[in-house]
Write an enzyme that holds these catalytic residues in place. Structure first.
Site, mmCIF file in Angstrom:
data_model
loop_
_atom_site.group_PDB
_atom_site.id
_atom_site.type_symbol
_atom_site.label_atom_id
_atom_site.label_comp_id
_atom_site.label_asym_id
_atom_site.label_seq_id
_atom_site.Cartn_x
_atom_site.Cartn_y
_atom_site.Cartn_z
ATOM 1 N N HIS A 1 0.809 -1.194 -0.042
ATOM 2 C CA HIS A 1 0.008 0.105 0.166
ATOM 3 C C HIS A 1 0.980 1.202 -0.004
ATOM 4 O O HIS A 1 0.437 2.324 -0.825
ATOM 5 C CB HIS A 1 -0.677 -0.083 1.382
ATOM 6 C CG HIS A 1 -1.845 -0.930 1.306
ATOM 7 N ND1 HIS A 1 -2.033 -1.786 2.454
ATOM 8 C CD2 HIS A 1 -2.905 -1.419 0.494
ATOM 9 C CE1 HIS A 1 -2.989 -2.608 2.259
ATOM 10 N NE2 HIS A 1 -3.419 -2.558 0.995
ATOM 11 N N ARG B 1 -2.289 -6.611 -7.816
ATOM 12 C CA ARG B 1 -1.142 -7.634 -7.499
ATOM 13 C C ARG B 1 -0.953 -8.839 -8.363
ATOM 14 O O ARG B 1 -0.182 -9.186 -8.694
ATOM 15 C CB ARG B 1 -1.428 -8.257 -5.876
ATOM 16 C CG ARG B 1 -0.831 -7.207 -4.993
ATOM 17 C CD ARG B 1 -1.128 -8.009 -3.603
ATOM 18 N NE ARG B 1 -2.144 -8.729 -3.447
ATOM 19 C CZ ARG B 1 -3.422 -8.436 -2.763
ATOM 20 N NH1 ARG B 1 -3.812 -7.410 -2.195
ATOM 21 N NH2 ARG B 1 -4.431 -9.579 -2.624
ATOM 22 N N SER C 1 -2.963 -7.599 2.827
ATOM 23 C CA SER C 1 -3.456 -7.291 4.417
ATOM 24 C C SER C 1 -3.962 -8.683 4.975
ATOM 25 O O SER C 1 -3.375 -8.751 6.264
ATOM 26 C CB SER C 1 -4.536 -6.422 4.262
ATOM 27 O OG SER C 1 -4.063 -4.964 4.148
#
Length: 168
Positions: free
Chosen positions: A18, A91, A129
């Site tokens: 991020h 990603r 995350s």
């Protein structure tokens, strides 16, 4: 006219991936709002206020980056901020279909919105995350996956959560 972009997400917790996208975004846009979604449906590990605090700690050295929480539709949040650009990260190929659908949905709600997709740098491509959350919950080493300035805060906040869960 100054260019404003919004980088939305749950950021539960913020990762080096991020932060990489935030840093690259601020090189292109005059101002970037990191918009932290309440996302109660995702049952986040950290509260909205905690995620905002972690992000503010992570970006304190970056000029023209602001952190705000939101609980309404992203298209509405962008309209309120008078932003025309949404930044999203991709990603892997598996992210593409979801992100494409979200980009189209946001554009259908606010036709002035454009979504720009950033690929993470190679060293951050595997970080998510959810992976970091799992490592934290299982007391694994996570410091290499999150912004350096946020390590202590994440550890402290999680210790509080863990203690409150054990007291129940």
């Amino acid at each position: 006219m100054r260019k404003l972009a919004i980088y939305p997400g749950t950021f539960d917790p913020v990762t080096n991936g991020h932060l990489d996208i935030i840093k690259r975004s601020v090189e292109i846009f005059d101002n970037v709002i990191v918009a932290v979604a309440a996302s109660s449906a995702k049952n986040p590990l950290f509260s909205l206020d905690e995620r905002i605090e972690i992000l503010k700690t992570s970006i304190k050295a970056l000029p023209n980056v602001y952190v705000e929480g939101f609980s309404n539709l992203l298209a509405e949040f962008a309209a309120k901020k008078r932003a025309r650009v949404i930044i999203r990260g991709l990603r892997a190929v598996s992210d593409f279909e979801y992100e494409l659908q979200m980009g189209y949905a946001n554009a259908s709600l606010n036709d002035s919105l454009e979504t720009i997709y950033f690929m993470p740098t190679l060293q951050n491509a595997f970080i998510s995350s959810s992976v970091v959350r799992d490592i934290i919950i299982h007391d694994g080493a996570f410091a290499h996956l999150v912004p350096r300035d946020a390590i202590e805060l994440i550890s402290t906040l999680y210790a509080k959560h863990k203690k409150s869960i054990q007291c129940m």
